[in-house]
Design an enzyme around this catalytic site. Sequence first.
Site: not given
Length: 367
Positions: A37, A41, A50, A86, A164
């Site tokens: 990652r 962010r 973004r 992703d 998921y």
Amino acid sequence: TCSSLRSPKGFPKLKNDTFLRAARGEETEHTPVWCMRQAGRYLPEFRETRASQDFFATCRSPKLCCELTLQPLRRFPLDAAIIFSDILVVPQALGMEVVMVPGKGPTFTEPLKEVEDLLKLRQKVDVTAELGYVFQAITLTRHSLEGKVPLIGFSGAPWTLMSYMIEGGGSTTMAKAKSWLYRHPEASHRLLRLLSDVIIDYLVGQVAAGAQALQLFESHAGHLGPELFQDFALPYIRDIAQAVKSKLKEEALPLVPMIIFAKDAHYALRDLAHAGYEVVGLDWTIRPQEARAQIGKDVTLQGNLDPCALYAPKEKIGELVKKMLESFGTQRYIANLGHGLYPDMNPEHVGAFVEAVHAHSRHINKH
């Protein structure tokens, strides 16, 4: 910049191959380092890029993926880039709808509830049609990197994706997904097989597009015990490595190093060492010496600083890195965190981590 898409061939010459050499077990002057990652962010420029975009729309824009992949490399002397994408693009390719819900994370509008729901999934996936946007992002980014560092492609592993798809999002127990393993073992294997087939084609496609290494994320391994892992995760992890390598050979594509990262699967390190991957990624819950003893000398290790260590003062980060390098040794080793960076981390502390790896590993190698 990430402007025009040139022909996939004729990539710029690689200038820093330290990461690839370490992955293949060759000697390196310094220990290479990258962060899971790393495009994320915690960078203000990431949040800016973004800001107005839906998350999965961003994933589908090769230009934006390229920009986000390059941002951390403008700031830090990282030894590898990992394509911004992703793991849930694979369930999307199977026909499932996933939306990013603010404050909640990725959410499936219609998770798999009954075995019959498997029939709703595409049984044959044309990865170029469904995931071509990732391939375009890889090709564009590989050109835009200008040979600075290698580009890593990735996929989620079958069990993690299955969990998921059944849970419909994150879960602390994975009880719905695990109940399938106990109640519907045959259907579970059908789903895992279907996922594996897509993942194999997807990873081969990433190499064809320009990826120079591949990482498989079994992020939810910690919810399985040794038996379930042995039955429902490991066989597919093995298959994927084997099939990807044989297809790369068949298609005369480069045989790139592959990394398996099974989070919290310290109970399976011996098996993972023999699963066909050049590199085994480790989370922070295992002692480096123990991991090395279980995995042996023929596989490169990657990891495993606790991501939360980056909240420490910079001097402390340096000490922790030094200790980590002394424990792992500087060779056959790729420094990383034991999981991804968190959004509230200070970019300067990420820089301190990267620089400490380079400085301490050079020093250890000299002496």
